[in-house]
Design a protein around this motif. Structure first.
Motif, PDB file in Angstrom:
ATOM      1  N   LEU A 133       0.972  -1.056  -0.106  1.00 31.13           N
ATOM      2  CA  LEU A 133      -0.190   0.109   0.075  1.00 31.13           C
ATOM      3  C   LEU A 133       0.994   1.290  -0.003  1.00 31.13           C
ATOM      4  O   LEU A 133       1.882   1.373   0.914  1.00 31.13           O
ATOM      5  CB  LEU A 133      -0.829  -0.097   1.189  1.00 31.13           C
ATOM      6  CG  LEU A 133      -1.938   1.369   1.405  1.00 31.13           C
ATOM      7  CD1 LEU A 133      -2.879   1.094   0.226  1.00 31.13           C
ATOM      8  CD2 LEU A 133      -2.542   1.246   2.730  1.00 31.13           C
ATOM      9  N   ILE A 189      -0.358  -5.785   0.238  1.00 27.35           N
ATOM     10  CA  ILE A 189      -1.846  -5.755   0.275  1.00 27.35           C
ATOM     11  C   ILE A 189      -2.582  -6.946   0.970  1.00 27.35           C
ATOM     12  O   ILE A 189      -3.486  -6.991   1.432  1.00 27.35           O
ATOM     13  CB  ILE A 189      -2.434  -5.644  -1.141  1.00 27.35           C
ATOM     14  CG1 ILE A 189      -2.001  -4.077  -1.879  1.00 27.35           C
ATOM     15  CG2 ILE A 189      -3.589  -5.967  -1.693  1.00 27.35           C
ATOM     16  CD1 ILE A 189      -2.415  -3.060  -1.289  1.00 27.35           C
ATOM     17  N   VAL A 192      -3.279  -6.594   4.353  1.00 27.47           N
ATOM     18  CA  VAL A 192      -3.813  -5.183   4.607  1.00 27.47           C
ATOM     19  C   VAL A 192      -5.097  -5.866   5.748  1.00 27.47           C
ATOM     20  O   VAL A 192      -5.437  -4.934   6.803  1.00 27.47           O
ATOM     21  CB  VAL A 192      -4.351  -4.561   3.730  1.00 27.47           C
ATOM     22  CG1 VAL A 192      -5.261  -3.466   4.276  1.00 27.47           C
ATOM     23  CG2 VAL A 192      -3.100  -3.808   3.143  1.00 27.47           C
ATOM     24  N   PHE A 222     -10.347  -3.536   0.369  1.00 22.28           N
ATOM     25  CA  PHE A 222      -8.922  -4.025   0.186  1.00 22.28           C
ATOM     26  C   PHE A 222      -9.210  -5.596  -0.208  1.00 22.28           C
ATOM     27  O   PHE A 222      -8.548  -6.327  -0.771  1.00 22.28           O
ATOM     28  CB  PHE A 222      -8.435  -4.153   1.541  1.00 22.28           C
ATOM     29  CG  PHE A 222      -7.863  -2.729   1.671  1.00 22.28           C
ATOM     30  CD1 PHE A 222      -6.591  -2.216   0.999  1.00 22.28           C
ATOM     31  CD2 PHE A 222      -8.137  -1.939   2.667  1.00 22.28           C
ATOM     32  CE1 PHE A 222      -6.030  -1.000   1.207  1.00 22.28           C
ATOM     33  CE2 PHE A 222      -7.555  -0.305   2.704  1.00 22.28           C
ATOM     34  CZ  PHE A 222      -6.497   0.052   2.232  1.00 22.28           C
TER      35      PHE A 222
END
Length: 346
Positions: A133, A189, A192, A222
């Motif tokens: 991110l 990612i 997350v 996400f």
């Protein structure tokens, strides 16, 4: 081993069928291609090619069409590169503009391939576990909606539109974004969602009034992001192929396009073979619903230290392999070169 005459007849049959989708007969071969053999001789050679499994006879015509084995043989032994200078210039122009993200370049490459081949294309971005991110930004769309723009260090972008109810204030949304930027930047990612639950949610519960609604909305964004690296272009092109006039066959194909998870099997690992891979029908395809007369031509490219993406053209087994293989190879080489150049500049 086929003789020179058998190879020539076989080559013309494949290319004629690719162009017309009609079974090919001996008289047409003799007259259209000015072959110096009698119709009887050509028929005998066609019968031999059928016995060897390179050709098939259809139920509706005395002509022949290539078999799966025949297409494989054609691709492996008779394929000739076919990209003209005009197309090469189009590709060069696409890759000369450096003011776009890698993801945008891959998607535009996908669009260009579908336009040039009149077939369907699919691009698979690199595995999201190797993307981190970089930033989350809020952009107001009106009095009751806002879009959150999520960006990774690989240039991958995901938008999430929030329709704001009276219970949710813009201040709460902005506070959520500030908390996530402070806590999550640099996080892979794929990690997350866990970090949202573990580190972000406790802070949001203290600082943001409607934290539960906003937390769930961002969590969904996400989760979608981590799975959204399948991009299609030109799905409608398959509707115009005569092979798919059959409604049931077309329905299966459309269903396959809607199931993005099926295409994950085309996602290359770091150890997979480089270069162009041609999958022709049957068990070589990622479908599990009886679709056989489809070919997929793919190439892969490095998108990071441990990550690779791919771009593929999907069409009937009767596709112009020489043109499509050459285009896929050219596009793949340019994507990989662009990514390497970008990484070297960092």
């Amino acid at each position: 081993m086929l003789t020179a005459r058998q190879l020539l007849i076989f080559k013309y049959i494949v290319e004629e069928y690719i162009a017309t989708a009609e079974p090919v007969g001996s008289k047409l071969l003799m007259t259209k291609y000015n072959l110096p053999y009698s119709s009887a001789t050509i028929r005998n050679e066609m019968s031999f090619l059928e016995e060897q499994g390179y050709l098939e006879k259809t139920h509706t015509s005395s002509g022949r069409i290539p078999s799966m084995k025949g297409y494989h043989f054609y691709v492996e032994t008779l394929l000739q590169p076919d990209v003209d200078d005009k197309v090469k210039n189009q590709v060069s122009t696409l890759f000369s503009d450096r003011n776009r993200s890698i993801q945008e370049i891959i998607e535009e490459s996908c669009q260009m391939l579908s336009q040039l081949t009149h077939l369907t294309t699919v691009a698979l971005g690199g595995n999201s576990s190797y993307e981190k991110l970089q930033n989350i930004t809020l952009v107001p769309l009106g009095s009751n909606s806002v879009t959150a723009i999520i960006v990774t260090d690989k240039g991958h972008v995901e938008n999430r539109i929030f329709h704001i109810s009276n219970e949710i204030s813009m201040e709460d949304l902005s506070a959520c974004v500030d908390i996530m930027n402070d806590t999550l930047i640099g996080t892979p990612i794929d990690d997350v969602a866990n970090k949202l639950e573990k580190d972000v949610k406790p802070i949001m519960s203290i600082r943001v009034k409607e934290h539960e609604v906003l937390f769930n909305a961002f969590l969904q964004a996400f989760m979608k992001f981590a799975k959204s690296n399948v991009y299609f272009s030109g799905k409608d092109n398959m509707l115009y192929q005569p092979e798919y006039n059959d409604v049931n066959k077309l329905r299966k194909l459309v269903s396959a396009f809607e199931n993005a998870q099926q295409w994950k099997s085309l996602e290359p690992s770091k150890d997979d073979e480089r270069g162009v891979v041609v999958r022709i029908g049957g068990n070589e395809l990622p479908f599990n619903d009886g679709i056989n007369d489809v070919s997929i031509i793919s190439t892969s490219f490095d998108t990071g230290e441990n990550s690779r993406g791919s771009i593929s053209v999907i069409g009937p087994t009767r596709m112009p392999y020489d043109q499509v293989v050459s285009l896929v190879e050219l596009i793949g080489e340019n994507i990989e070169k662009l990514i390497k150049d970008e990484n070297n500049e960092k």
